[in-house]
Motif scaffolding. Structure first.
Motif, PDB file in Angstrom:
ATOM      1  N   GLU A 230       0.834  -1.204   0.000  1.00 26.08           N
ATOM      2  CA  GLU A 230       0.000   0.000   0.000  1.00 26.08           C
ATOM      3  C   GLU A 230       0.871   1.257   0.000  1.00 26.08           C
ATOM      4  O   GLU A 230       0.629   2.203  -0.778  1.00 26.08           O
ATOM      5  CB  GLU A 230      -0.912  -0.008   1.238  1.00 26.08           C
ATOM      6  CG  GLU A 230      -1.874   1.152   1.297  1.00 26.08           C
ATOM      7  CD  GLU A 230      -2.725   1.113   2.557  1.00 26.08           C
ATOM      8  OE1 GLU A 230      -3.173   2.191   2.959  1.00 26.08           O
ATOM      9  OE2 GLU A 230      -2.930   0.020   3.129  1.00 26.08           O
ATOM     10  N   LEU A 231       1.883   1.252   0.867  1.00 27.79           N
ATOM     11  CA  LEU A 231       2.787   2.407   0.917  1.00 27.79           C
ATOM     12  C   LEU A 231       3.572   2.558  -0.388  1.00 27.79           C
ATOM     13  O   LEU A 231       3.798   3.674  -0.870  1.00 27.79           O
ATOM     14  CB  LEU A 231       3.751   2.290   2.100  1.00 27.79           C
ATOM     15  CG  LEU A 231       3.116   2.477   3.494  1.00 27.79           C
ATOM     16  CD1 LEU A 231       4.148   2.173   4.574  1.00 27.79           C
ATOM     17  CD2 LEU A 231       2.559   3.872   3.654  1.00 27.79           C
TER      18      LEU A 231
ATOM     19  N   LYS B 298       1.264   4.155  -2.814  1.00 27.19           N
ATOM     20  CA  LYS B 298       1.127   5.578  -2.522  1.00 27.19           C
ATOM     21  C   LYS B 298       2.354   6.344  -2.995  1.00 27.19           C
ATOM     22  O   LYS B 298       2.256   7.442  -3.551  1.00 27.19           O
ATOM     23  CB  LYS B 298       0.916   5.814  -1.022  1.00 27.19           C
ATOM     24  CG  LYS B 298      -0.467   5.505  -0.537  1.00 27.19           C
ATOM     25  CD  LYS B 298      -0.594   5.829   0.938  1.00 27.19           C
ATOM     26  CE  LYS B 298      -1.985   5.499   1.433  1.00 27.19           C
ATOM     27  NZ  LYS B 298      -2.122   5.795   2.863  1.00 27.19           N
TER      28      LYS B 298
ATOM     29  N   ALA C 219       2.443   9.257  -5.702  1.00 30.47           N
ATOM     30  CA  ALA C 219       3.009  10.569  -5.392  1.00 30.47           C
ATOM     31  C   ALA C 219       4.086  10.923  -6.407  1.00 30.47           C
ATOM     32  O   ALA C 219       4.203  12.080  -6.855  1.00 30.47           O
ATOM     33  CB  ALA C 219       3.569  10.587  -3.989  1.00 30.47           C
TER      34      ALA C 219
END
Length: 118
Positions: free
Chosen positions: A98-99, A102, A106
């Protein structure tokens, strides 16, 4: 009375009291089965020994059952711990992905902003 006449009178008096009854005997060629004191003591000791050994065996069986129970609980606890560790690894992997997603988002967003400003 003389000694001899007294003895004779006593024997006659005793003989009249004793009943002469003929007792029928069973036909057998073996000696009557009587145990001596040693044999009776040996039998008693064998009985006691057997009872004690039976109780000891019961105690040993109870101890082995307790050991099996403890080892079963230990195995069960280790499986639970392994399952919990797998669960934690899965959660961490999901959070990491998930990170990472992200971070990629970004990065794409920043790239898009840079392209739009030029």
């Amino acid at each position: 009375m003389s000694f001899l006449s007294e003895a004779a009178v006593r024997r006659v008096a005793l003989a009249s009291r004793v009943a002469s009854v003929q007792v029928p005997r069973q036909f057998s060629t073996s000696i009557a089965a009587r145990k001596t004191m040693t044999e009776a003591a040996k039998d008693t000791l064998k009985t006691v020994d057997r009872k004690v050994s039976d109780k000891l065996v019961d105690g040993i069986n109870a101890g082995s059952k307790a050991a099996e129970t403890v080892s079963g609980k230990t195995t069960e606890a280790s499986y639970k711990a392994a399952g919990t560790a797998e669960e934690i690894r899965g959660k961490m992997k999901g959070e990491t992905e998930e990170l990472a997603g992200k971070a990629k988002g970004a990065a794409k967003e920043a790239e898009g902003k840079i392209k739009s400003s030029t």
